[in-house]
Design a protein around this motif. Structure first.
Motif, PDB file in Angstrom:
ATOM      1  N   ALA A  67     -24.211 -20.907  66.210  1.00 13.73           N
ATOM      2  CA  ALA A  67     -23.721 -20.991  64.667  1.00 13.73           C
ATOM      3  C   ALA A  67     -24.633 -20.425  63.675  1.00 13.73           C
ATOM      4  N   TRP A  68     -25.858 -20.107  64.022  1.00 15.36           N
ATOM      5  CA  TRP A  68     -26.802 -19.546  62.929  1.00 15.36           C
ATOM      6  C   TRP A  68     -26.340 -17.953  63.175  1.00 15.36           C
ATOM      7  N   LEU A  69     -26.260 -17.631  64.376  1.00 13.64           N
ATOM      8  CA  LEU A  69     -25.815 -15.928  64.457  1.00 13.64           C
ATOM      9  C   LEU A  69     -24.552 -15.856  63.720  1.00 13.64           C
ATOM     10  N   ALA A  70     -23.460 -16.689  64.065  1.00 17.49           N
ATOM     11  CA  ALA A  70     -22.244 -16.454  63.427  1.00 17.49           C
ATOM     12  C   ALA A  70     -22.268 -16.376  61.918  1.00 17.49           C
ATOM     13  N   SER A  71     -23.146 -17.450  61.371  1.00 20.94           N
ATOM     14  CA  SER A  71     -23.217 -17.406  59.851  1.00 20.94           C
ATOM     15  C   SER A  71     -23.802 -16.231  59.207  1.00 20.94           C
ATOM     16  N   GLN A  72     -24.561 -15.324  60.075  1.00 22.02           N
ATOM     17  CA  GLN A  72     -25.168 -13.961  59.621  1.00 22.02           C
ATOM     18  C   GLN A  72     -24.349 -13.002  59.956  1.00 22.02           C
ATOM     19  N   GLY A  73     -23.104 -13.138  60.419  1.00 18.68           N
ATOM     20  CA  GLY A  73     -22.078 -12.135  60.795  1.00 18.68           C
ATOM     21  C   GLY A  73     -22.456 -11.150  62.130  1.00 18.68           C
ATOM     22  N   ALA A  74     -23.047 -12.009  63.120  1.00 19.93           N
ATOM     23  CA  ALA A  74     -23.319 -11.392  64.559  1.00 19.93           C
ATOM     24  C   ALA A  74     -22.018 -10.951  64.801  1.00 19.93           C
ATOM     25  N   THR A  75     -21.901 -10.068  65.809  1.00 17.49           N
ATOM     26  CA  THR A  75     -20.747  -9.860  66.605  1.00 17.49           C
ATOM     27  C   THR A  75     -20.621 -10.966  67.568  1.00 17.49           C
ATOM     28  N   GLU A  76     -19.303 -11.279  68.307  1.00 21.60           N
ATOM     29  CA  GLU A  76     -19.121 -12.318  69.376  1.00 21.60           C
ATOM     30  C   GLU A  76     -20.082 -11.518  70.569  1.00 21.60           C
ATOM     31  N   VAL A  77     -19.934 -10.373  70.687  1.00 19.93           N
ATOM     32  CA  VAL A  77     -20.657 -10.017  71.975  1.00 19.93           C
ATOM     33  C   VAL A  77     -22.277 -10.224  71.832  1.00 19.93           C
ATOM     34  N   LEU A  78     -22.653  -9.832  70.630  1.00 22.87           N
ATOM     35  CA  LEU A  78     -24.214 -10.148  70.597  1.00 22.87           C
ATOM     36  C   LEU A  78     -24.460 -11.848  70.629  1.00 22.87           C
ATOM     37  N   ILE A  79     -23.746 -12.349  70.034  1.00 18.63           N
ATOM     38  CA  ILE A  79     -23.831 -13.951  70.246  1.00 18.63           C
ATOM     39  C   ILE A  79     -23.799 -14.303  71.673  1.00 18.63           C
ATOM     40  N   CYS A  80     -22.713 -13.898  72.462  1.00 16.74           N
ATOM     41  CA  CYS A  80     -22.727 -14.491  73.842  1.00 16.74           C
ATOM     42  C   CYS A  80     -23.821 -13.854  74.527  1.00 16.74           C
ATOM     43  N   ARG A  81     -24.491 -12.717  74.241  1.00 18.72           N
ATOM     44  CA  ARG A  81     -25.703 -12.396  75.030  1.00 18.72           C
ATOM     45  C   ARG A  81     -26.949 -13.289  74.966  1.00 18.72           C
ATOM     46  N   VAL A  82     -27.130 -13.439  73.513  1.00 13.29           N
ATOM     47  CA  VAL A  82     -28.220 -14.174  72.999  1.00 13.29           C
ATOM     48  C   VAL A  82     -28.222 -15.738  73.585  1.00 13.29           C
ATOM     49  N   GLU A  83     -26.972 -16.069  73.325  1.00 14.29           N
ATOM     50  CA  GLU A  83     -26.582 -17.670  73.904  1.00 14.29           C
ATOM     51  C   GLU A  83     -26.890 -17.761  75.502  1.00 14.29           C
ATOM     52  N   THR A  84     -26.481 -16.781  76.216  1.00 12.37           N
ATOM     53  CA  THR A  84     -26.690 -16.813  77.614  1.00 12.37           C
ATOM     54  C   THR A  84     -28.154 -16.978  77.837  1.00 12.37           C
ATOM     55  N   VAL A  85     -28.965 -15.970  77.253  1.00  9.38           N
ATOM     56  CA  VAL A  85     -30.510 -15.962  77.274  1.00  9.38           C
ATOM     57  C   VAL A  85     -30.912 -17.274  77.032  1.00  9.38           C
ATOM     58  N   ILE A  86     -30.622 -17.934  75.987  1.00  5.21           N
ATOM     59  CA  ILE A  86     -31.200 -19.150  75.670  1.00  5.21           C
ATOM     60  C   ILE A  86     -30.884 -20.161  76.627  1.00  5.21           C
ATOM     61  N   ARG A  87     -29.537 -20.144  77.080  1.00  3.50           N
ATOM     62  CA  ARG A  87     -29.146 -21.162  77.894  1.00  3.50           C
ATOM     63  C   ARG A  87     -30.030 -21.275  79.215  1.00  3.50           C
TER      64      ARG A  87
END
Ligand code: ADP
Ligand code: NI
Length: 205
Positions: A67-87
């Motif tokens: 949610a935060w990355l999307a609010s900053q305009g991050a791309t879906e690819v970047l969001i997915c990669r960061v989300e996976t690391v956190i998961r």
């Protein structure tokens, strides 16, 4: 993250996040193939909504980061990669495998785990135990090798048990050689500490 977690008192404070961020960057110097943006964002956001403070909801962290990355305009690819690391970052019990699917995941998981051992790791364990109102130690309560995330999550044992249930095993579960090198010193310090703790407990020394 600094303003959200500045005064946090359970060992998941901004200072922890900052150390994980700096350590992940340091470990990354041996891994030029890692994407620095993914590594650093994941390190900074890895504790944004820890399951321990969100009713055991293990998806709370990845969701909040997204949610935060999307609010900053991050791309879906970047969001997915960061989300996976956190998961993939969290420890889930001694008997539960926590594989990573990327080098960035390895760097952030290793950096987070290094912060759970050594002098700072000892302080964090007792800070967390105090936060939860747990005794320091109770020789009558034996450590448990949790073989499911659910049983690890429900654990309410005295804090010294956490050393046997997690902290003393972390050095053997790191992914990168750079992290293993740092872990050697921290692990040795922790072993000495636990031995002294036990001899003082029984009034021996
Ligand atoms: P990780 O992010 O590596 O999965 P956790 O979020 O589980 O780590 O733990 C964060 C910090 O709180 C660590 O320093 C850890 O040792 C400490 N901690 C977690 N559970 C306990 C516990 N049951 N007793 C004492 N300390 C704990
Ligand atoms: Ni953490």
């Amino acid at each position: 993250m600094e303003s959200l977690f500045a005064g946090e008192g359970s060992g998941h404070d901004w200072a922890h996040i900052r150390r994980v961020w700096l350590m992940a960057r340091r470990l990354a110097t041996a891994h030029p193939e890692a994407d620095a943006t993914v590594t650093e964002l994941a390190a900074l956001l890895h504790d944004i909504a820890d399951w321990k403070f969100h009713g055991g909801d293990y998806e709370a962290g990845p969701r909040a980061a997204r949610a935060w990355l999307a609010s900053q305009g991050a791309t879906e690819v970047l969001i997915c990669r960061v989300e996976t690391v956190i998961r993939e970052v969290s420890f889930k019990g001694l008997g539960v495998d926590t594989p990573v699917s990327s080098i960035e995941g390895a760097l952030v998981q290793d950096a987070d785990r290094l912060d759970a051992i050594g002098a700072v790791g000892i302080a964090r364990a007792f800070a967390y135990g105090g936060h939860k109102g747990r005794p320091l130690h109770d020789p009558a309560v034996a450590p448990v090798a949790h073989d499911s995330f659910a049983s690890y999550q429900q654990n309410t044992a005295p804090t010294l048990n956490h050393f046997y249930e997690k902290l003393l095993h972390l050095k053997d579960r790191l992914h990168t050689a750079a992290a293993r090198e740092v872990a050697e010193r921290r692990h040795a310090y922790m072993e000495t500490y636990v031995a002294r703790f036990l001899s003082e407990w029984d009034g021996v020394d």
